[in-house]
Design a protein around this motif. Sequence first.
Motif, PDB file in Angstrom:
ATOM      1  N   VAL A   1       0.814  -1.225   0.000  1.00  0.00           N
ATOM      2  CA  VAL A   1       0.000   0.000   0.000  1.00  0.00           C
ATOM      3  C   VAL A   1       0.842   1.268   0.000  1.00  0.00           C
ATOM      4  CG1 VAL A   1      -1.928  -1.156   1.144  1.00  0.00           C
ATOM      5  CG2 VAL A   1      -0.193  -0.016   2.537  1.00  0.00           C
ATOM      6  N   GLY A   2       2.156   1.129   0.041  1.00  0.00           N
ATOM      7  CA  GLY A   2       3.020   2.308   0.005  1.00  0.00           C
ATOM      8  C   GLY A   2       3.410   2.779   1.397  1.00  0.00           C
ATOM      9  N   PRO A   3       4.541   3.492   1.506  1.00  0.00           N
ATOM     10  CA  PRO A   3       5.007   3.966   2.809  1.00  0.00           C
ATOM     11  C   PRO A   3       4.033   4.897   3.515  1.00  0.00           C
ATOM     12  CG  PRO A   3       6.769   4.077   1.182  1.00  0.00           C
ATOM     13  CD  PRO A   3       5.517   3.753   0.436  1.00  0.00           C
TER      14      PRO A   3
ATOM     15  N   ALA B   1       1.388   2.862   5.182  1.00  0.00           N
ATOM     16  CA  ALA B   1       2.054   2.031   6.184  1.00  0.00           C
ATOM     17  C   ALA B   1       2.351   2.846   7.444  1.00  0.00           C
ATOM     18  CB  ALA B   1       3.346   1.449   5.613  1.00  0.00           C
ATOM     19  N   LEU B   2       2.736   4.113   7.265  1.00  0.00           N
ATOM     20  CA  LEU B   2       3.007   4.973   8.415  1.00  0.00           C
ATOM     21  C   LEU B   2       1.732   5.236   9.214  1.00  0.00           C
ATOM     22  CD1 LEU B   2       5.141   6.625   9.928  1.00  0.00           C
ATOM     23  CD2 LEU B   2       4.579   8.560   8.445  1.00  0.00           C
ATOM     24  N   ALA B   3       0.614   5.426   8.527  1.00  0.00           N
ATOM     25  CA  ALA B   3      -0.660   5.629   9.216  1.00  0.00           C
ATOM     26  C   ALA B   3      -1.032   4.402  10.040  1.00  0.00           C
ATOM     27  CB  ALA B   3      -1.758   5.952   8.203  1.00  0.00           C
TER      28      ALA B   3
ATOM     29  N   TYR C   1       3.639  11.095  -0.757  1.00  0.00           N
ATOM     30  CA  TYR C   1       3.336   9.775  -1.323  1.00  0.00           C
ATOM     31  C   TYR C   1       4.547   9.228  -2.078  1.00  0.00           C
ATOM     32  CZ  TYR C   1       1.277   6.204  -4.342  1.00  0.00           C
ATOM     33  OH  TYR C   1       1.008   5.034  -4.984  1.00  0.00           O
ATOM     34  N   VAL C   2       4.863   7.975  -1.823  1.00  0.00           N
ATOM     35  CA  VAL C   2       5.914   7.269  -2.556  1.00  0.00           C
ATOM     36  C   VAL C   2       5.274   6.031  -3.168  1.00  0.00           C
ATOM     37  CG1 VAL C   2       8.096   6.029  -2.397  1.00  0.00           C
ATOM     38  CG2 VAL C   2       7.750   8.101  -1.047  1.00  0.00           C
ATOM     39  N   ASP C   3       5.395   5.901  -4.481  1.00  0.00           N
ATOM     40  CA  ASP C   3       4.808   4.757  -5.180  1.00  0.00           C
ATOM     41  C   ASP C   3       5.470   3.471  -4.682  1.00  0.00           C
ATOM     42  OD1 ASP C   3       3.791   2.882  -6.920  1.00  0.00           O
ATOM     43  OD2 ASP C   3       4.045   4.126  -8.696  1.00  0.00           O
TER      44      ASP C   3
END
Length: 534
Positions: free
Chosen positions: A111-113, A116-118, A233-235
Amino acid sequence: MANDETAPLLGGSDAAPKRAALFSPATRILFAGFIISLSFSYTQTPILYTFHVMVCEEYYRHAPAYEGPGDRCSRNEIDAGAAAQLAIMGCATIVCAILNLFITGWQMRRVGPKMALAIQTFFPVIRVSIQAASLWVGAGGGLIVMQMSQILTLMGGPAGYILVLNTIIAEITEPAARTAMFGRLQGVVMLGVALGYLVGGIVAERVSIKAPFDLAAISLALCCVYSCLFVPYVDPKSLTAGDKGPKAKGLSAFFGPLKALGSQRMRLTDGRIVRHYGIFFLALGVFTGVLATGYAPTLIQMYAMTKFGFRSTNNSLLMAVNCLIRGIFLMFVFPHIISYGRRWFKTSTGVASPEPDLDTVIPTEPRDFDPVPITVADQEPAKPPSPVERTEGAAFDLFFLRWSLLIDGVITASSAFATQGWHMYMVGFLLPLASGSAPASKGVLTEMVPASQKAEVLQAMTLVEYTATFTTLGLFGAIFSTLADAGKSYLTFYCNAAIAIVGVCLLLFSRFPPQDSELVPEQADENSPMQDEP
């Protein structure tokens, strides 16, 4: 009139870059590191105090009532019991944190960084709420509830959010500035930890011991919202872009980062293929270094409680001083050390290397390790000057890593000579001046691998650090408990120093790949002759 009309426009054009820098992706990541570390740190010192109190309550359930002057909890048996229970909780936390690293890596790829941080800040909200409830139970039951709450660390915790932030920094930062950014990120994390220690201790003492847990739950919820709204956002596809090897699936993909810690197959300029063990010894040295120094913050607090009668506010101030100095050092001093050190290495290497590259296979000095990074294979020229500067800089990072670990061990050992309470504050002030090994190791690591493997090796190194933390909590928790029971807890500091020296020796074997060598996939050239690197 024309001048008056154009003046505001000129002023606006000058202010635009400042606003852009203020809200740049890197700044938003640094702020995320600050507020998340702040939120996680509210409960750190109160947890130490609550464990001491709950062990004391459990002790007097089975022992005669205390009669006499002074604090009834000031007994060697209670100190040893609190250390043992903290070690159990620490081990459970680290086991879950290690597994969380694999889950976090999988989340980033799926799902992307950003998301993931959330996730890493959502589940801790539930955890600290359960910990607040354990305070009402108290004694042995409260200890069990507190320790069991750490299971939620599997889904979100400090290990995961630090991995995500480091991964985003590695993706959005230019290679030449990467080590300094790793340092700044750790610096703002330390500032958040310092403020969290201080606020948490004050709130616990002036409001209630439960208040820091409530504050942490609210603050972590806000961090989750911030992650969803403001983190760049990072793909997720970019984390493996350029990796042309076969794609692992299932458990192989889940535990894939472990392979990054092994040896690398490198093709030298003469066509030979050798095994390079630079990452292996780097990981081994970092593991031993964390093993030596990772228990130091807890050890200093526990020693100050048993030896000098420190309480929640005292320990909060002690850790706040430690983390504040560490944060300031990493944010403002560490980047300049890296910058000047790289220039020094570049100059000394430039003077010593007008000769042909005959000495690239068997370097003998740290300054000789100046290979072209293996990421150059995906770029245009075969012999550009800039990659050499980058590797020279990374060579200084490795040099700095060795010395910072040695100095850290020496300062930690000096804590055994403390005879007054203010000596512990001095130790807390001096220890940060030897920090920087963590960002330096990440800077070295990202120079040793292709761009497509940065996220994977950062996950692997974070795994090494947390495995070492798990080991040191169990090992030194048991050592401190045993020595505290015998009234000689100060000897634990000497054990730390001895292991730090071992870590420095292991790092001496870590070196960069030979100059102009290329990374060879494990599946390629299986029939080619191969030997260990000289």
